[in-house]
Motif scaffolding. Structure first.
Motif, PDB file in Angstrom:
ATOM      1  N   ALA A 371       0.837  -1.197   0.000  1.00 42.82           N
ATOM      2  CA  ALA A 371       0.000   0.000   0.000  1.00 42.82           C
ATOM      3  C   ALA A 371       0.875   1.252   0.000  1.00 42.82           C
ATOM      4  CB  ALA A 371      -0.913  -0.006   1.228  1.00 42.82           C
ATOM      5  N   ASP A 372       0.339   2.340  -0.524  1.00 38.95           N
ATOM      6  CA  ASP A 372       1.108   3.579  -0.609  1.00 38.95           C
ATOM      7  C   ASP A 372       1.408   4.187   0.752  1.00 38.95           C
ATOM      8  OD1 ASP A 372       1.319   3.458  -3.324  1.00 38.95           O
ATOM      9  OD2 ASP A 372      -0.054   5.110  -3.756  1.00 38.95           O
ATOM     10  N   ASP A 373       0.651   3.790   1.783  1.00 34.48           N
ATOM     11  CA  ASP A 373       0.951   4.304   3.121  1.00 34.48           C
ATOM     12  C   ASP A 373       1.953   3.417   3.861  1.00 34.48           C
ATOM     13  OD1 ASP A 373      -0.601   2.096   3.739  1.00 34.48           O
ATOM     14  OD2 ASP A 373      -2.008   3.176   5.044  1.00 34.48           O
ATOM     15  N   PHE A 374       2.478   2.419   3.183  1.00 33.20           N
ATOM     16  CA  PHE A 374       3.521   1.572   3.768  1.00 33.20           C
ATOM     17  C   PHE A 374       4.843   2.309   3.604  1.00 33.20           C
ATOM     18  CE2 PHE A 374       4.187  -2.960   5.033  1.00 33.20           C
ATOM     19  CZ  PHE A 374       5.532  -2.865   5.301  1.00 33.20           C
ATOM     20  N   GLU A 375       5.409   2.728   4.721  1.00 33.70           N
ATOM     21  CA  GLU A 375       6.620   3.557   4.700  1.00 33.70           C
ATOM     22  C   GLU A 375       7.855   2.676   4.900  1.00 33.70           C
ATOM     23  OE1 GLU A 375       8.450   7.509   6.981  1.00 33.70           O
ATOM     24  OE2 GLU A 375       6.649   6.507   7.749  1.00 33.70           O
ATOM     25  N   PHE A 376       8.811   2.793   4.001  1.00 33.04           N
ATOM     26  CA  PHE A 376      10.053   2.025   4.090  1.00 33.04           C
ATOM     27  C   PHE A 376      11.139   2.906   4.695  1.00 33.04           C
ATOM     28  CE2 PHE A 376       7.463   0.252   0.755  1.00 33.04           C
ATOM     29  CZ  PHE A 376       7.455  -1.098   1.090  1.00 33.04           C
ATOM     30  N   LEU A 377      11.776   2.410   5.743  1.00 34.02           N
ATOM     31  CA  LEU A 377      12.768   3.169   6.480  1.00 34.02           C
ATOM     32  C   LEU A 377      14.180   2.683   6.155  1.00 34.02           C
ATOM     33  CD1 LEU A 377      10.992   3.300   9.964  1.00 34.02           C
ATOM     34  CD2 LEU A 377      10.784   4.896   8.042  1.00 34.02           C
TER      35      LEU A 377
END
Length: 414
Positions: A371-377
């Motif tokens: 999903a586009d709200d899945f943030e990769f750090l």
């Protein structure tokens, strides 16, 4: 009813996120040893799934040290943790999910390694997975891995024979022929060709009054549940997945910011997370544009392996036994998004010749159905790697649907 899960070799959480999206599962613990996937996973659990204890539920540790993982550890490298036993407490674990790192089984890995990955410790990480099964005794497990697992034999004995026997000794039924557990995710509406082995394990003690129940459950999963999710619609394409993302054009001059160099810059300032390409030299930009134009125009001068290998030699002065370039096709599913993407993007060139670049982290994530709200750090290269190692989350959701229906259908007494 919600079923409790533990996720092993969790990575950044593609499998976990799919199971959580299904709605019938509750993640109690995730085990992963790399720092940035752990940070990404904890962030996802906290922000999307509202887990207040996410940082403790994501256990960064070496799963091979199983006793410490279960009972707690205080380690110079991994820090301090109460262990899975106390973290889970008196809650029942219904399902264990996960798949050991695939590099030791992958065909590409065996080609690149001079010893064919025979000496790689990752060949036997399934043993640690099984020790967790033996401790928590879930009704089911889901074990995911690459198709190369079917032909791997690091010590001369097929690894699938070892895995099958180990699951049997641990008290679980699995499908007799793992070749019948192979799926291409593109068949399930994922915009990417990616073949994986999905092994469902069912406890032999599922029902003491029916010794054949495990086999019945397996037949239902592979012959009824999974086939019904195969899409009858046209395959989802690269355009379906990334066609609406902001265009990113080459800069007229290299931009330097905070010690980083940028060759491209978004044109509309939309602020899409993780949507910045890696740096590309002017030479590579010319190659990418030429190859994408070749496809777009229909000339197709550079679609054969030999033509691509020849072009690579002409442009770089180097030789390669494999072709280094591949342009994604707008109207087809993508080729597999691999962990190797963190090293270079030459086999994942954006199909728009004007953009002259490889795909961004967000585009790779879209092709993996995050999903586009899945943030990769973490650093960009770590983000590419964790995405390439992940299970497409929409495919994980499909597996979760099948498993949930079986858990709900059969009375679980163990």
């Amino acid at each position: 009813m919600k079923y409790n899960t533990i996720d092993l070799f969790a990575g950044c959480g593609g499998l976990m996120d799919g199971f959580m999206q299904e709605g019938g599962f509750n993640t109690l613990a995730c085990v992963e040893w790399e720092t940035f996937p752990c940070q990404t996973l904890a962030n996802r659990l906290e922000k999307r799934w509202h887990h207040k204890n996410a940082k403790e539920e994501v256990v960064r540790f070496d799963i091979q040290r199983t006793d410490e993982l279960i009972n707690g550890f205080d380690d110079e490298e991994y820090g301090k943790h109460i262990g899975l036993k106390k973290l889970i407490g008196d809650k029942k674990i219904d399902l264990v999910i996960g798949g050991p790192p695939c590099q030791a089984y992958s065909l590409a890995g065996r080609i690149r390694d001079p010893h064919g990955m025979r000496d790689d410790y990752r060949n036997y990480l399934f043993e640690s997975y099984i020790r967790i099964l033996e401790y928590f005794r879930p009704a089911f497990f889901v074990f995911e891995n690459v198709v190369g697992m079917l032909s791997a034999a690091p010590d001369g004995t097929p690894i699938v024979d070892k895995i099958r026997k180990a699951f049997d000794d641990a008290g679980y039924c699995v499908i007799d022929d793992f070749k019948n557990a192979v799926y291409d995710v593109a068949d399930f509406g994922i915009p990417q060709h990616r073949k994986r082995v999905i092994i469902l394990g069912v406890s032999k003690t599922l029902n003491a009054n029916d010794s054949n129940l495990g086999r019945k459950v397996l037949d239902e999963f592979y012959k009824e549940q999974m086939p019904k999710f195969i899409s009858s619609a046209s395959p989802k394409t690269v355009k379906d997945a990334i066609g609406d993302l902001p265009i990113i054009l080459p800069c007229k001059e290299v931009i330097k910011e905070n010690g980083h160099k940028f060759s491209h810059q978004p044109t509309d300032g939309s602020g899409v997370m993780n949507h910045v390409p890696r740096f590309h030299s002017e030479r590579d930009q010319r190659i990418f544009s030429m190859l994408a134009e070749d496809i777009e125009s229909g000339k197709n001068q550079y679609v054969s392996i030999e033509a691509l290998k020849k072009l690579y030699t002409e442009m770089t002065g180097k030789k390669s036994n494999i072709h280094k370039y591949y342009v994604l096709r707008w109207n087809e599913p993508s080729n597999t998004i691999p962990a190797h993407l963190y090293k270079d993007g030459m086999r994942h060139i954006h199909p728009d010749p004007v953009q002259a670049r490889s795909i961004t982290v967000r585009e790779a994530a879209r092709l993996q159905t995050f999903a586009d709200d899945f943030e990769f750090l973490g650093p960009m290269m770590a983000q590419y790697k964790m995405i390439g190692n992940a299970v497409p989350s929409d495919f994980a959701k499909i597996i979760a649907k099948g498993v949930y229906q079986l858990l709900s259908k059969y009375e679980i007494n163990i």
